[in-house]
Design an enzyme around this catalytic site. Structure first.
Site, PDB file in Angstrom:
ATOM      1  N   SER A  92       0.844  -1.199   0.000  1.00  0.00           N
ATOM      2  CA  SER A  92       0.000   0.000   0.000  1.00  0.00           C
ATOM      3  C   SER A  92       0.879   1.250   0.000  1.00  0.00           C
ATOM      4  O   SER A  92       1.649   1.469   0.954  1.00  0.00           O
ATOM      5  CB  SER A  92      -0.897   0.032   1.241  1.00  0.00           C
ATOM      6  N   HIS A 145      -1.229  -1.307  -4.249  1.00  0.00           N
ATOM      7  CA  HIS A 145      -2.493  -0.918  -3.615  1.00  0.00           C
ATOM      8  C   HIS A 145      -2.518   0.590  -3.372  1.00  0.00           C
ATOM      9  O   HIS A 145      -1.582   1.144  -2.770  1.00  0.00           O
ATOM     10  CB  HIS A 145      -2.608  -1.655  -2.278  1.00  0.00           C
ATOM     11  N   ASP A 157      -4.650   3.556  -1.652  1.00  0.00           N
ATOM     12  CA  ASP A 157      -5.719   3.838  -0.686  1.00  0.00           C
ATOM     13  C   ASP A 157      -6.252   5.251  -0.876  1.00  0.00           C
ATOM     14  O   ASP A 157      -5.661   6.211  -0.401  1.00  0.00           O
ATOM     15  CB  ASP A 157      -5.186   3.672   0.738  1.00  0.00           C
ATOM     16  N   MET A 215      -8.775   8.078  -0.017  1.00  0.00           N
ATOM     17  CA  MET A 215      -9.647   8.420   1.109  1.00  0.00           C
ATOM     18  C   MET A 215     -10.177   9.836   0.932  1.00  0.00           C
ATOM     19  O   MET A 215      -9.421  10.750   0.597  1.00  0.00           O
ATOM     20  CB  MET A 215      -8.849   8.359   2.412  1.00  0.00           C
ATOM     21  N   HIS A 243      -8.354   1.139  -3.909  1.00  0.00           N
ATOM     22  CA  HIS A 243      -9.280   0.918  -2.792  1.00  0.00           C
ATOM     23  C   HIS A 243      -9.961   2.241  -2.503  1.00  0.00           C
ATOM     24  O   HIS A 243      -9.357   3.158  -1.933  1.00  0.00           O
ATOM     25  CB  HIS A 243      -8.447   0.438  -1.586  1.00  0.00           C
ATOM     26  N   MET A 283     -12.046   4.431  -0.509  1.00  0.00           N
ATOM     27  CA  MET A 283     -12.666   4.662   0.793  1.00  0.00           C
ATOM     28  C   MET A 283     -13.355   6.032   0.707  1.00  0.00           C
ATOM     29  O   MET A 283     -12.902   7.040   1.281  1.00  0.00           O
ATOM     30  CB  MET A 283     -11.610   4.633   1.901  1.00  0.00           C
ATOM     31  N   MET A 319     -11.444  -5.605   5.808  1.00  0.00           N
ATOM     32  CA  MET A 319     -10.686  -4.588   6.545  1.00  0.00           C
ATOM     33  C   MET A 319     -10.362  -5.138   7.920  1.00  0.00           C
ATOM     34  O   MET A 319     -11.269  -5.418   8.715  1.00  0.00           O
ATOM     35  CB  MET A 319     -11.500  -3.300   6.655  1.00  0.00           C
ATOM     36  N   GLY A 338      -8.880   4.189   7.303  1.00  0.00           N
ATOM     37  CA  GLY A 338      -8.558   5.612   7.396  1.00  0.00           C
ATOM     38  C   GLY A 338      -7.092   5.868   7.671  1.00  0.00           C
ATOM     39  O   GLY A 338      -6.567   6.918   7.278  1.00  0.00           O
ATOM     40  N   GLY A 398      -0.678   1.747   9.771  1.00  0.00           N
ATOM     41  CA  GLY A 398       0.062   1.583  11.020  1.00  0.00           C
ATOM     42  C   GLY A 398      -0.758   1.177  12.220  1.00  0.00           C
ATOM     43  O   GLY A 398      -0.321   1.300  13.364  1.00  0.00           O
ATOM     44  N   ASP A 441      -6.576  -6.190   4.611  1.00  0.00           N
ATOM     45  CA  ASP A 441      -5.923  -4.879   4.564  1.00  0.00           C
ATOM     46  C   ASP A 441      -5.936  -4.237   5.948  1.00  0.00           C
ATOM     47  O   ASP A 441      -7.000  -3.958   6.489  1.00  0.00           O
ATOM     48  CB  ASP A 441      -6.712  -3.995   3.584  1.00  0.00           C
ATOM     49  N   GLY A 442      -4.700  -4.076   6.482  1.00  0.00           N
ATOM     50  CA  GLY A 442      -4.603  -3.317   7.732  1.00  0.00           C
ATOM     51  C   GLY A 442      -3.970  -4.119   8.842  1.00  0.00           C
ATOM     52  O   GLY A 442      -4.517  -5.124   9.279  1.00  0.00           O
ATOM     53  N   GLY A 443      -2.789  -3.663   9.277  1.00  0.00           N
ATOM     54  CA  GLY A 443      -2.142  -4.310  10.422  1.00  0.00           C
ATOM     55  C   GLY A 443      -1.510  -5.647  10.118  1.00  0.00           C
ATOM     56  O   GLY A 443      -1.239  -6.444  11.022  1.00  0.00           O
TER      57      GLY A 443
HETATM   58  C1  DX5 Z   1      -6.615   1.686   6.062  1.00  0.00           C
HETATM   59  C2  DX5 Z   1      -5.634   1.478   4.940  1.00  0.00           C
HETATM   60  C3  DX5 Z   1      -4.451   0.727   5.521  1.00  0.00           C
HETATM   61  C4  DX5 Z   1      -3.296   0.563   4.583  1.00  0.00           C
HETATM   62  C5  DX5 Z   1      -2.291  -0.446   5.091  1.00  0.00           C
HETATM   63  O1  DX5 Z   1      -7.647   2.456   5.642  1.00  0.00           O
HETATM   64  O2  DX5 Z   1      -6.259   0.744   3.910  1.00  0.00           O
HETATM   65  O3  DX5 Z   1      -4.939  -0.519   5.939  1.00  0.00           O
HETATM   66  O4  DX5 Z   1      -3.773   0.085   3.386  1.00  0.00           O
HETATM   67  O5  DX5 Z   1      -2.066  -0.190   6.407  1.00  0.00           O
HETATM   68  P1  DX5 Z   1      -0.863  -0.865   7.220  1.00  0.00           P
HETATM   69  O6  DX5 Z   1       0.177   0.222   7.322  1.00  0.00           O
HETATM   70  O7  DX5 Z   1      -1.487  -1.250   8.520  1.00  0.00           O
HETATM   71  O8  DX5 Z   1      -0.377  -2.048   6.440  1.00  0.00           O
HETATM   72 ZN    ZN Z   2      -6.549  -0.283   1.467  1.00  0.00          ZN
END
Ligand code: DX5
Ligand code: ZN
Length: 216
Positions: A8, A33, A35, A37, A66, A68, A137, A142, A145, A175-177
């Site tokens: 991402s 990817h 993101d 927003m 993606h 959002m 998700m 949003g 990290g 996606d995320g963490g």
């Molecule tokens: C959240 C984003 C994050 C990003 C990746 O809205 O979509 O999940 O892509 O985040 P981390 O840094 O957690 O991999």
């Molecule tokens: Zn994403």
């Protein structure tokens, strides 16, 4: 289904975005990817068309956009022109989800649906055979990290069951963490496609980190 790593760019160094994209071009990642927003659907504003269009010119990997955003149907054509090969919209942002999924597919690219942490998998019962990808998700959208929400593992297993029950070809993306510590468990739960920002771009050696995620 082959494993896919989708770095991402939200976590990339925007002062050196060209170099960061060239690094991903030379890596074993399969997608890139983006993101997007809007500060309304999610509390943060990231970037939009000007950045994604430039990224599309530099990236040798398919762009995975993606959205959002609210009213995602209004942005599909623009992100398609910017080079998106997959566009993922949020279940929670669409009054006419079936129509918007088919709008994306009518352009000859992949259509994905993303579920926020509170949205149950069974809400996809009637559309799971229309989509190419479901994005779980594993954080509240949003921000990069964040810590992965533990319920994500069982949610991915429920999604895999639904896909098998309905004979869908949908890919499971998370996606995320995502970290080197939880990637194996995510693959074992049924994920085929991992989005990772912080774990990749904030590591000492992003190319090696991508390899380690693939081998997890
Ligand atoms: C959240 C984003 C994050 C990003 C990746 O809205 O979509 O999940 O892509 O985040 P981390 O840094 O957690 O991999
Ligand atoms: Zn994403």
């Amino acid at each position: 289904m082959e494993r896919i790593i989708s770095p991402s760019i939200l976590a990339a160094d925007f002062m050196n975005l060209r170099e960061e994209i060239e690094l991903i071009n030379k890596s074993s990642a399969q997608w890139l990817h983006c993101d997007v927003m809007d500060g309304v659907f999610v509390p943060n504003i990231s970037f939009g068309l000007p950045v994604v269009s430039m990224v599309g010119k530099l990236s040798e990997k398919p762009l995975d956009v993606h959205l959002m955003t609210i009213e995602p149907q209004n942005h599909i054509a623009d992100f398609y022109k910017a080079g998106a090969k997959n566009i993922t919209i949020h279940y929670e942002a669409c009054r006419h989800l079936h129509r918007t999924v088919h709008l994306i597919k009518s352009l000859g690219i992949n259509a994905g649906i993303s579920l926020n942490p509170h949205t149950p998998v069974h809400f996809l019962e009637e559309i799971i055979t229309d989509v190419d990808l479901v994005l779980i998700m594993s954080v509240n959208p949003g921000f990069g990290g964040q810590k992965l929400i533990q319920n994500s593992f069982s949610k991915i297993e429920r999604l895999k069951e639904l896909i098998e029950k309905k004979n869908s070809n949908a890919m499971i993306q998370v996606d995320g963490g995502v970290t080197l510590e939880n990637a194996r468990q995510l693959f074992e739960a049924g994920v085929n496609n991992i989005v990772a920002g912080t774990t990749i771009f904030k590591s000492e050696d992003p190319k090696r980190t991508i390899e380690l995620l693939l081998e997890a």
